[in-house]
Write a protein that holds these residues in place. Structure first.
Motif, PDB file in Angstrom:
ATOM      1  N   SER A   1      -7.855   5.704   6.276  1.00 47.28           N
ATOM      2  CA  SER A   1      -8.702   5.088   5.093  1.00 47.28           C
ATOM      3  C   SER A   1      -8.156   3.881   4.731  1.00 47.28           C
ATOM      4  CB  SER A   1      -9.022   6.394   3.772  1.00 47.28           C
ATOM      5  OG  SER A   1      -8.873   5.937   2.879  1.00 47.28           O
ATOM      6  N   LEU A   2      -7.326   3.317   4.603  1.00 45.09           N
ATOM      7  CA  LEU A   2      -6.381   2.354   4.250  1.00 45.09           C
ATOM      8  C   LEU A   2      -7.102   1.170   5.204  1.00 45.09           C
ATOM      9  CD1 LEU A   2      -4.528   0.468   2.523  1.00 45.09           C
ATOM     10  CD2 LEU A   2      -2.958   0.666   4.281  1.00 45.09           C
TER      11      LEU A   2
ATOM     12  N   TYR B   1       0.803  -1.781  -0.208  1.00 41.84           N
ATOM     13  CA  TYR B   1      -0.415  -0.018   0.184  1.00 41.84           C
ATOM     14  C   TYR B   1       0.802   1.146   0.206  1.00 41.84           C
ATOM     15  CZ  TYR B   1      -3.593  -3.359   1.066  1.00 41.84           C
ATOM     16  OH  TYR B   1      -4.077  -4.279   0.879  1.00 41.84           O
TER      17      TYR B   1
ATOM     18  N   GLN C   1     -10.535   0.241   4.407  1.00 37.49           N
ATOM     19  CA  GLN C   1     -10.923  -0.136   4.080  1.00 37.49           C
ATOM     20  C   GLN C   1     -10.131  -1.442   3.824  1.00 37.49           C
ATOM     21  OE1 GLN C   1     -10.591   1.463  -0.062  1.00 37.49           O
ATOM     22  NE2 GLN C   1      -9.916   3.494   1.071  1.00 37.49           N
TER      23      GLN C   1
ATOM     24  N   MET D   1     -12.413  -4.428   1.246  1.00 28.62           N
ATOM     25  CA  MET D   1     -12.370  -5.603   0.229  1.00 28.62           C
ATOM     26  C   MET D   1     -11.961  -6.864   0.244  1.00 28.62           C
ATOM     27  SD  MET D   1      -8.668  -2.783  -0.968  1.00 28.62           S
ATOM     28  CE  MET D   1      -8.103  -2.914   0.450  1.00 28.62           C
TER      29      MET D   1
ATOM     30  N   PRO E   1      -5.678   5.604  -0.076  1.00 27.29           N
ATOM     31  CA  PRO E   1      -4.214   4.821  -0.804  1.00 27.29           C
ATOM     32  C   PRO E   1      -4.130   4.500  -1.796  1.00 27.29           C
ATOM     33  CG  PRO E   1      -5.643   3.826   0.852  1.00 27.29           C
ATOM     34  CD  PRO E   1      -6.460   5.783   0.596  1.00 27.29           C
ATOM     35  N   GLN E   2      -3.346   4.175  -2.261  1.00 27.63           N
ATOM     36  CA  GLN E   2      -2.791   3.044  -3.984  1.00 27.63           C
ATOM     37  C   GLN E   2      -2.714   1.692  -2.911  1.00 27.63           C
ATOM     38  OE1 GLN E   2      -0.108   4.876  -5.827  1.00 27.63           O
ATOM     39  NE2 GLN E   2      -1.827   6.671  -6.603  1.00 27.63           N
ATOM     40  N   MET E   3      -3.189   0.582  -3.764  1.00 30.52           N
ATOM     41  CA  MET E   3      -3.101  -1.037  -3.853  1.00 30.52           C
ATOM     42  C   MET E   3      -1.728  -1.305  -4.662  1.00 30.52           C
ATOM     43  SD  MET E   3      -5.317  -3.477  -3.454  1.00 30.52           S
ATOM     44  CE  MET E   3      -5.255  -4.973  -2.280  1.00 30.52           C
ATOM     45  N   MET E   4      -1.760  -1.924  -4.497  1.00 29.87           N
ATOM     46  CA  MET E   4      -0.435  -2.724  -5.337  1.00 29.87           C
ATOM     47  C   MET E   4      -0.180  -3.645  -5.174  1.00 29.87           C
ATOM     48  SD  MET E   4       2.896   0.144  -5.807  1.00 29.87           S
ATOM     49  CE  MET E   4       2.765   1.519  -7.198  1.00 29.87           C
ATOM     50  N   VAL E   5      -0.457  -3.855  -5.928  1.00 28.97           N
ATOM     51  CA  VAL E   5      -0.514  -6.339  -6.353  1.00 28.97           C
ATOM     52  C   VAL E   5       0.286  -6.697  -6.627  1.00 28.97           C
ATOM     53  CG1 VAL E   5      -2.305  -8.529  -6.272  1.00 28.97           C
ATOM     54  CG2 VAL E   5      -3.196  -6.130  -6.159  1.00 28.97           C
TER      55      VAL E   5
END
Lengths: 1129, 741
Positions: free
Chosen positions: A635-636, A594, A639, A643, A603-607
């Motif tokens: 926020s993360l 994240y 979520q 999610m 937030p940005q999620m990177m898989v």
């Protein structure tokens, strides 16, 4: 038995075991003294001298009486030799009478009664205090140092401050126990002797007590008085010893089985809590029997023991044996029986005859109590070399005057044999348990930080030891001689200082490194990786979001908690904000990183799905400052549960997760800690993939060790990389089934991390425990990227290390992370002769990065004595530390050897230790006598606990994971933790008045000690049980559980209702305080008597025979005695 | 001639076909002697506003090996309701729907004016167009900003139901999930690791259906949108999301130390894009649009290392076999291109950087899939911005000028065989009876796949006359060729366009004049040039030139020889690739411009006139407008430049001068508006540094060598050692004569 007291006069017994007898006598004397103070003293004195000669004071003798009971009991076969346990020395004196003349025994009985009565009183009043005193110093010292007697007595008092070392030894000596009365050689050592040993110990201690009784009601003062008393009394004592000896001899001589039973009974009678009473009753008869059965001699002794128990002695005895306390009240009742026993073996025999009296054998409870009372009130001043510190169970303050506090370092022995031959002979492992970052109580100052400027800490040029108080300045201060390697070094100009007339630097007291045992240096850039000052460390939270984790509610709970927990990251000093940065990763069979950079709106999620070749997908924004990125982080965390709410992914990976965290730290060029929250066996296709290999059939086979070994070497490799990066891994496991803890814990283990395991996690039930552990774990101060090195003065060197760390060579202990709970146990071996004069020095240097990113060196110094007499060694041992070492040694051993081999090794070593003592230090006595060094009288009971622990002897209900988990936990436990872990604390809740603010006195961990009308708490640092007796008062049930009857109490309850009544408050308060003492939250389980759960509870009653086949204390003691005798013969 | 010219023009307008020979030599021997092969330039999707597609399916010849489509050349027996295939002479029954057929009631495909006809197929699921942006983030801040804006703008140009996807790359490759609320989600891949399609799909979670699919058998159609939904979303649904996402795009955050190039994983990014589409939407129209600002520097497909001190390969390096990454990279991109072509997708490359970006290695991606290739200096230029915008231009029907997944099939009558094709296509390797053993271009097949098409895409198709000399074609016989193009229209319809043409056979010996008269010089020039370029791509430069010299003696050849298509001097490998790429797909007119740039002269002496592309045309009182296709150059003569400097154009009395200045600008604008890719627009004057663009193109009739011989009053000398046309012609003549002997 008590009657025997009067018997002391019997000289014959004394002969064989002068010391012992002496004690007894003295105690006897004391007893009488209780009635008439003056006499006891006299009696004491008498015995003391005798002791000195033989150096008996050091040990407890348990006269192994041929214990009929035993034999007849289950154990008989095992114990070919019958031990008559001569209860206390006093018993010895009595013994003669009893053995010699049954009638006498009857006569004794009455006396005994009287004495019992006194005991009871004593317990209540003086019992604890007196016993304590006795055991630990004053009493013992005086004894040991016969000649010194007067002097000694003083030292005893002083000891804590560092009076002459001898005094300490003396005290130790006093503690000596004897188990006399190996009456029937053929008979098992069983219990008989126990009674007597107790008496011995107590005897030593008791001496003071009696004195106290008379003159001092309680307190330390008694010791002094005792000592004095001894001095004066010594002569008489001498006379007494002989008696004792005679006593013992008979015991040994007396092969008669029947007699054995006798001894036991008496003992039982002593210990007997209300429950045990019946036993006691029965026990008396045995006593009576012993006389008969035992060798003519032995039987006699035991009874004396009992008698010795009378007033003063008994108390002491209790102290040594433990049982005294509880029993005391009971004594009164048993006594009556006792007499009868003596007189009529018949009736009582049937019931009790089979057992050795548990009360007569060394009691951990008593030892702990005594130490608490004796040493808890004065600070422990570390100025003197080779002092034995108070027990870990004792609350004491430490004043650093040149040696490291026992909170940092504890040794198995504070007096090291000068030669390796001696060491080999004694078989006592030389080890130090080091907890470099131990937390200190608020009253003690944490180590001073010393800054030597750009040149860095001053060190010896040759061995690189750091400046410490033992360095010798010479040539007017221009040079110093290294205390470790004797190299002569120049003092750098900026460090120069003149010496005073004693050769000490004038500024010695201004400089922590010249006056204290523990201090810190600020490290220079030379001590940093890549020659760059480190950046502040980072915490990465890595959360399993597979189906199991989501369903159990773990993820939601965790995310919620993290929101607030992040405000409490460890800080250093007075800084407002923690320097630690945080990052977040979730994973199932792929990883999600994240980006929580403060500038982002969301937030940005990177898989990352490429788990085979893990990498970190982002640099900027992964590790962030909490306060800057608070909004995004919140926020993360909001979520994450959403999610994955619908996830169906059940597979997880593991190694790639760690790899990812490690790579992230590498990319950020910092050390740090990974918090992994993991639920299941990692079966997804990825490196470190595991298969279920749980196979209970392997237990007790040669392949059992594979259950403890990691499944694949991948994790070791990974751990190595982690260590290189300073990446510590803490693992929280939430398994519903087998997860292969043995493999998963490899990385945490090697990186100095912790493993927490919550089987079948349910939010409702386990929330409190998990959150509490998590909070503690996150908040605790950690040192990162640490290297520890232990330097020793010439003659010994560190050869082996145990704990959670990694070693790439033979000397440097590398710890990716080290917190205040982690302990490293170091074993030393001789590589040369030591010098009695200069002693032996240890210096433990820990280089680490603090929470704020500061590079530091923490130094602990400890000076030990060296001895040429084995007796000195045995006098300065610490059993708790010894057990810590032996447990770790054994737990490591199971990786490579069959468990049975490991167990046998332990038993053999223990037997050798004790046999060596017996052979070299104890006064000559009959082979039937079990003689234990005072300092090690608990060794058998503790060792037995280790042997029957889940790792070494698993029960049917213990899972492979549990074993691996425990194995791993013990590896980094400190002495206090191993102590309570192996011998749980059992606290009666309803015995003492509700008003009393203090913790109720513990009772021995045996079912016999449980009264069905009471409620008990049991804790071992991991588990906490509340046991409710079936016939507990209704009022108590109501006020504690808010239900009207016992039957309505929910079994397995984990939370007590919050009720507004004194009992409820007290119990809950007590539970809270217990939890506060432990590094892990103990979940409460309410167990009802006769309930299914009780099986679980009983598992922790370690003095009893365990379902998995573990021996009871008594059985084991007998077995141990047998082993020793074999060695001696 | 006039008639042939008209004929040719008419044919081109109606069918989009231009043959090198419009009357065919009737035997192999004669055809070989003609030197210029029988070939044609085909623009399959030539815009035909006057041709509404018919809404039914074509009627096929029933012979399995033929399957030609009913066309005006077929003989029809209206009474028997039979038709004879004009290729294989099979007699076929009309299908039931044609029962009402009669001489007066003919279906469109039988009418002569419908030699080209388009059918709309009704069957088959219609899937939306797909646009997958693959964006390099290793850009300068303003470049990235400009690119982001262009991309955001493009969203508004896409049809609302088109699916879009976004992949960004730098050191890592990120595949963005577009359907997330509250958190932006992306899958990240290491930029250094080559992954198989299967791995990529596994990692993106696209293979999940494996298990569920069997349970959810009933609804496989739903499966598709579901699986892909995470990465490819209808524009109208995620318009805002994607706009925000693009807005938040940051430059690649990994630090780039001094003396290093940023690590750019173009190869992996493309591989993932290809894999993603392959797994989700095989055989549906999709564009992968790669925007890159520099050469790939790591992983598979890397073109140059990240050390700045090592420059990117030049022609010199390549000749010296010193380009260590080239072969491997080329192989990587070729593999990708082939996969993409198999899936029916196309790859566009938009490369904007001052240095080379590796087009040489990546060219096949665009070439084999019919994608666009655009080269510019920066994303922050109108060249890129407008070119990019033009991709989404619409035709008279409001449809995008793009088509996808086309297959072109060529059927010939017996006397002819198909030798090959040159253009943005790949072979489908279909060996039919009409496939020649001799290959010219991509041969060995009579079917090609063209994954991306636009109305100007033009293929050169080469034929071989196989009729033997001793079996002459009967007088008045006609040969026929049918071009069948199946494709996905931008409206997502499947369509088939059928063009059937016929030409007369002529005996070369008796009717040579006819044949000569029907020679199409322009078409021949372009076709030969394509052959030349095709060879140049695969062979060593000098050999090609020699071959060309042997083959052709025509005016065009002089310029062709000097053109960047064959001559690599002064061009980087990337530029060469770029020029060749466009040369191989533009229609005849544009191709001609490329071969021989057009030069217009503006002066007070009269209306603008085309002048010779010669240094003698460069005069002081003229304004020149040169169109080389790739560049539009406006060149002010010395005097004009001085006048303008003096500001005459602002004086009312010299308004005519102002008009003169304006005229070329307007003309240039017109060209700029229409052309794709947008040319580089250069406005320069005598002595300006950019005048070099003009000077390098003109025939150096005056050089420093012969300057004095020519006198100074006319033209401008060119400082070059290249020979002038005059010398070239003289030499050629000499050669021609000597070889003739």
């Amino acid at each position: 038995m008590n009657v025997n007291q009067s018997a002391p006069p019997v000289p014959p017994f004394g002969q064989p075991q002068p010391v012992y007898q002496g004690y007894h006598q003295s105690s006897y004397g004391g007893q009488p003294g209780s009635t008439a103070p003056t006499t006891p003293y006299g009696a004491y004195n008498g015995p003391v001298p005798g002791y000195q000669q033989t150096s008996p004071p050091d040990y407890f003798k348990i006269k192994s009486l041929g214990i009929p009971g035993w034999f007849s009991g289950s154990v008989p076969k095992v114990i070919s030799q019958s031990f008559s346990f001569c209860p206390l020395p006093s018993g010895v004196s009595r013994a003669p009478p009893s053995s010699e003349a049954p009638p006498a025994s009857t006569a004794q009985a009455p006396c005994g009664q009287a004495s019992y009565g006194q005991f009871g009183q004593g317990d209540v009043q003086n019992g604890p205090s007196s016993t304590v005193q006795m055991q630990r110093f004053p009493g013992s010292q005086p004894f040991g140092s016969v000649p010194l007697a007067p002097v000694v007595s003083q030292p005893t008092v002083l000891q804590p401050y560092g009076p002459p070392p001898t005094s300490a030894q003396v005290t130790a000596q006093l503690a000596g126990m004897q188990i006399s009365g190996a009456v029937a050689p053929a008979l098992p050592p069983v219990g008989l002797g126990y009674g007597s040993p107790a008496s011995l110990a107590s005897a030593s201690g008791s001496f003071p007590n009696p004195g106290l009784y008379g003159s001092y009601p309680q307190g330390q003062a008694p010791p002094l008085s005792q000592a004095q008393g001894h001095l004066g009394a010594q002569p008489p004592q001498r006379s007494a010893p002989p008696q004792a000896s005679t006593f013992t001899s008979p015991a040994s001589g007396g092969p008669r089985m029947p007699s054995m039973t006798g001894p036991f009974l008496p003992g039982q009678g002593f210990g007997g809590p209300s429950l045990s009473q019946p036993n006691h009753v029965s026990s008396p008869p045995p006593q009576a029997l012993p006389p008969g059965t035992q060798m003519t001699g032995p039987p006699g002794p035991p009874p004396p023991m009992h008698s010795s128990q009378q007033p003063g002695y008994q108390l002491q005895q209790n102290g040594s044996f433990g049982p005294a306390r509880g029993p005391q009240p009971n004594y009164g009742s048993p006594y009556p029986g006792a007499p009868t026993f003596g007189s009529q073996p018949g009736p009582p025999q049937p019931l009790p005859p089979k057992r050795l009296d548990p009360d007569a054998i060394p009691s951990p409870i008593q030892v702990i109590e005594d130490d608490r009372n004796n040493r808890g009130s004065e600070p422990f001043v570390t100025g003197v070399r080779g002092q034995v510190p108070p027990l870990v169970t004792t609350n004491f303050l430490v004043k650093d005057q040149g040696n490291a506090s026992p909170r940092y370092i504890r040794c198995t022995s504070y007096n090291i044999p000068c030669t390796s031959d001696m060491a080999k002979q004694a078989q006592v492992p030389l080890a130090a348990v080091i907890k470099p970052l131990a937390r200190l109580p608020p009253e003690e100052a944490s180590p001073y930080v010393v800054d030597h400027g750009e040149s860095g800490p001053l060190r010896c040029n040759r061995c690189k030891a750091y400046m410490c108080p033992f360095m010798q300045f010479i040539e007017g201060g221009r040079r110093f001689q290294c205390c470790f390697c004797s190299c002569i070094n120049d003092v750098p100009p900026q460090y120069f200082q003149h010496l005073d007339h004693t050769g000490k630097r004038v500024d010695a007291y201004d400089r922590p490194e010249l006056s204290l045992g523990s201090y810190e240096f600020l490290a220079t850039v030379d001590y940093c990786k890549n020659n760059k000052f480190p950046s502040p460390p980072a915490f990465i939270f890595m959360i399993d979001v597979s189906y199991n984790a989501i369903r159990s509610g773990l993820v939601r709970l965790l995310c919620e908690e993290l929101k607030s927990l992040l405000d409490f990251l460890p800080r250093e000093g007075g800084t407002e904000e923690s320097a630690i940065r945080v990052g977040f990763v979730t994973y199932n069979k792929v990883l999600h990183f994240y980006n929580v950079k403060s500038s982002l709106a969301q937030p940005q999620m990177m898989v990352v799905s490429d788990v085979a070749d893990m990498f970190v997908p982002l640099l900027d924004g992964f590790l962030v400052n909490v306060s800057e990125s608070r909004a995004v982080i919140t926020s993360l965390l909001d979520q994450i549960p959403e999610m994955f709410a619908d996830t169906r992914e059940t597979e997880t990976v593991f190694a790639p997760v760690i790899q990812a965290g490690m790579e992230a730290l590498k990319a950020a060029e910092c050390a740090g800690k990974l918090f992994l929250f993991h639920t299941s066996l990692p079966i997804a296709e990825a490196p470190g993939k595991l298969k279920n290999r749980d196979d209970r059939k392997l237990i007790n086979t040669d392949k059992e060790k594979t259950l403890f070994q990691p499944q694949t070497g991948a994790y070791q490799t990974l751990a190595k990389e982690c260590v290189a990066q300073g990446c510590c891994v803490d693992l929280f496991l939430f398994p519903n089934q087998y997860v292969d803890v043995a493999t998963l814990s490899v990385v945490p283990q090697l990186t100095g991390g912790s493993v927490y395991k919550y089987a079948c996690f349910q939010v409702e039930n386990d929330q409190e425990r998990f959150l509490s552990d998590l909070r503690r774990d996150v908040q605790k101060v950690v040192g990162f990227d640490a290297v520890m090195r232990v330097r020793t003065s010439t003659g010994i060197r560190a050869v082996d290390f145990f704990g959670a760390f990694y070693m790439s060579n033979t000397t440097d202990v590398e710890l990716a992370g080290l917190d205040g709970d982690k302990t490293v146990t170091v074993e030393f071996k001789h590589d040369d002769r030591l010098n009695e004069e200069s002693g032996a020095l240890l210096q433990c240097a820990l280089l680490y990065t603090s929470c704020a990113g500061q590079r530091r060196l923490r130094i602990h110094n400890l000076a030990l004595n060296c001895c040429t007499q084995l007796a000195d060694l045995y006098r300065n041992c610490e059993t708790d530390t010894l057990i810590n070492y032996m447990a770790k040694f054994a737990y490591r051993g199971v990786l490579n050897s069959p468990v049975k081999t490991v167990r046998d090794t332990l038993i053999t070593q223990c037997a050798q230790i004790l046999a060596c003592y017996r052979k070299n230090c104890a006064s000559p006595s009959s082979a039937g006598q079990l003689i234990l060094p005072e300092c090690m009288k608990l060794l058998p009971v503790y060792l037995n606990c280790v042997l029957k622990s889940d790792v070494l002897q698993p029960g049917a209900e213990v899972t492979t994971d549990d074993r691996a988990y425990v194995r791993q936990l013990v590896t980094s436990m400190d002495v206090a933790e191993t102590n309570v872990f192996f011998y749980p604390r059992l606290l009666p809740l309803t015995k003492s008045p509700i008003e009393s603010a203090t913790e109720p006195p513990a009772v021995r961990a045996s079912e016999e000690r449980l009264s069905n009308g009471d409620i008990y708490l049991l804790e071992n640092g991991l588990n906490l049980f509340l046991w409710v007796g079936a016939s507990v008062q209704q009022g108590v049930v109501q006020s504690l559980f808010n239900v009207s009857s016992f039957s309505q109490i929910t079994s397995g309850l984990s939370v007590l209702p919050v009720l507004d009544n004194p009992l409820s408050k007290k119990v809950r308060g007590l539970i809270d305080s217990l939890r506060a003492q432990r590094s892990r939250y103990m979940k409460l389980i309410v167990v009802k008597q006769e309930d299914k759960l009780e099986m679980l509870f009983k598992h922790f009653l370690v003095e009893d025979k365990s379902l998995s086949g573990g021996a009871s204390y008594v059985d084991f003691l007998c077995h141990m005695h047998k082993e020793i005798r074999q060695l001696l013969s | 001639m006039a008639t042939y010219l008209e004929f040719i023009q008419q044919n081109e307008e109606r069918d989009g076909v231009r043959f090198s020979w419009n009357v065919w030599p009737s035997s192999r021997l004669e055809a070989t002697r003609m030197v210029v092969p029988l070939a044609c330039l085909l623009t399959p999707l030539k815009e035909r506003p006057d041709l509404p597609p018919v809404q039914y399916e074509p009627v096929l010849c029933s012979r399995p090996t033929c399957k030609a489509i009913l066309n005006p050349l077929c003989q029809v027996d209206y009474r028997a309701k039979l038709w004879a295939c004009n290729f294989c002479f099979q007699r076929n029954q009309f299908p039931p729907a044609y029962t009402g057929i009669s001489e007066v009631n003919q279906p469109a495909e039988l009418m002569p004016q419908f030699s080209t006809i388009e059918y709309v197929l009704q069957r088959g699921a219609q899937s939306p167009l797909i646009f997958l942006y693959v964006v390099d983030t290793c850009l300068e801040e303003d470049d990235l900003q400009a690119l982001k804006e262009s991309l955001q703008m493009s969203l508004s140009l896409l049809p609302p139901d088109a699916l879009v996807g976004l992949i960004t790359f730098g050191r890592m490759v990120q595949v963005h999930e577009l359907s997330c609320e509250g958190i932006s989600k992306s899958y990240v891949f290491r930029g250094t690791k080559d992954l198989t399609a299967k791995q990529i799909q596994d990692m993106l979670g696209l293979t999940k259906p494996a298990v569920p699919m069997q349970q959810a058998r009933p609804g496989p159609p739903q499966e598709h949108p579901f699986v892909s939904s995470r990465f490819l979303q209808p524009v109208h649904k995620i318009d805002m999301n994607l706009t925000d996402l693009l807005g938040e795009l940051q430059r690649d955050p990994w630090p780039v130390t001094q003396g290093k190039r940023p690590l750019r994983s173009t190869g992996v990014a493309l591989s993932i894009a290809v894999g993603l589409l392959e797994g989700t939407f095989p055989n549906t129209g999709a564009r992968i649009m790669l925007f890159t600002g520099g050469p790939p520097t790591q992983g598979p497909g890397m073109v140059v290392g990240d050390e700045l001190k090592v420059p990117i390969r030049s022609w010199h390096d390549i000749e010296k076999d010193n380009a260590r990454f080239m072969k491997k990279a080329t192989k990587h991109y070729e593999m990708l291109a082939n996969r993409t072509a198999t899936n029916g997708h196309c790859i566009d490359i938009y490369a904007c950087a001052l240095d080379q970006t590796g087009l040489l290695e990546m060219k096949c991606c665009a070439n084999l899939t019919g994608g666009h290739m655009v080269m510019g200096d920066s994303f922050n230029t109108s060249l890129f911005k407008q070119t990019f915008q033009r991709i989404f231009s619409k035709d008279f029907n409001g449809d995008f000028r793009m088509a996808f997944g086309a297959t072109l099939e060529v059927k010939t009558s017996r006397e002819l065989k198909v030798a090959g094709a040159i253009g943005p296509c790949v072979s489908l390797n279909v060996k039919g009876p009409c496939v020649s053993e001799n290959e010219l271009g991509v041969g060995g097949t009579n079917q090609w796949k063209i994954c991306g098409l636009d109305p100007t895409s033009t293929l050169g198709i080469y034929f071989e006359v196989v009729n033997q000399h001793n079996a002459p074609v009967p007088q008045g016989g006609r040969g026929a060729i049918q071009f069948v193009t199946q494709y996905q229209h931008s409206s997502t319809q499947r369509r088939i366009r059928v063009t059937t043409i016929a030409r007369n056979w002529a005996d070369a010996q008796s009717q040579l004049r006819h044949i000569e008269a029907a020679f199409d010089q322009e078409a021949a020039a372009v076709l030969m040039a394509r052959l030349g370029v095709f060879r140049a791509e695969s062979e060593e430069g000098p050999d090609v030139l020699r071959w060309l010299d042997r083959q052709l003696i025509r005016l065009f050849m002089f310029h062709l020889r000097r053109s960047p298509f064959l001559q690599v001097f002064n061009n980087s490998p990337d530029e060469s690739s770029y020029y060749r790429h466009h040369f191989a797909r533009q229609d005849l007119t544009q191709s001609l411009i490329m071969i021989q740039p057009i030069l217009y002269s503006y002066s007070f002496h009269g209306p603008p006139e085309p002048v010779l592309l010669d240094s003698s045309s460069i005069l002081a009182d003229r304004i020149l407008l040169m169109d080389t296709f790739f560049q539009i150059v406006i060149y002010l003569g010395e005097t004009i430049a001085q006048w303008r400097k003096a500001g005459y154009q602002d004086m009312p009395e010299y308004e005519n001068f102002k008009h003169l200045l304006q005229a070329p600008l307007d003309d240039a604008q017109e060209i700029l508006q229409a052309r794709f890719p947008m040319p580089r627009y250069i406005n320069t004057e005598h002595g300006g540094s950019q005048a070099r663009f003009l000077l390098s193109k003109v025939n150096p009739s005056q050089t420093h060598n012969n300057l004095y011989a020519w006198g100074q009053e006319t033209g401008a000398p060119i400082l070059t050692d290249d020979v002038s046309l005059q010398v070239f012609m003289d030499h050629l003549k000499k050669l021609a004569v000597s070889s003739a002997c």
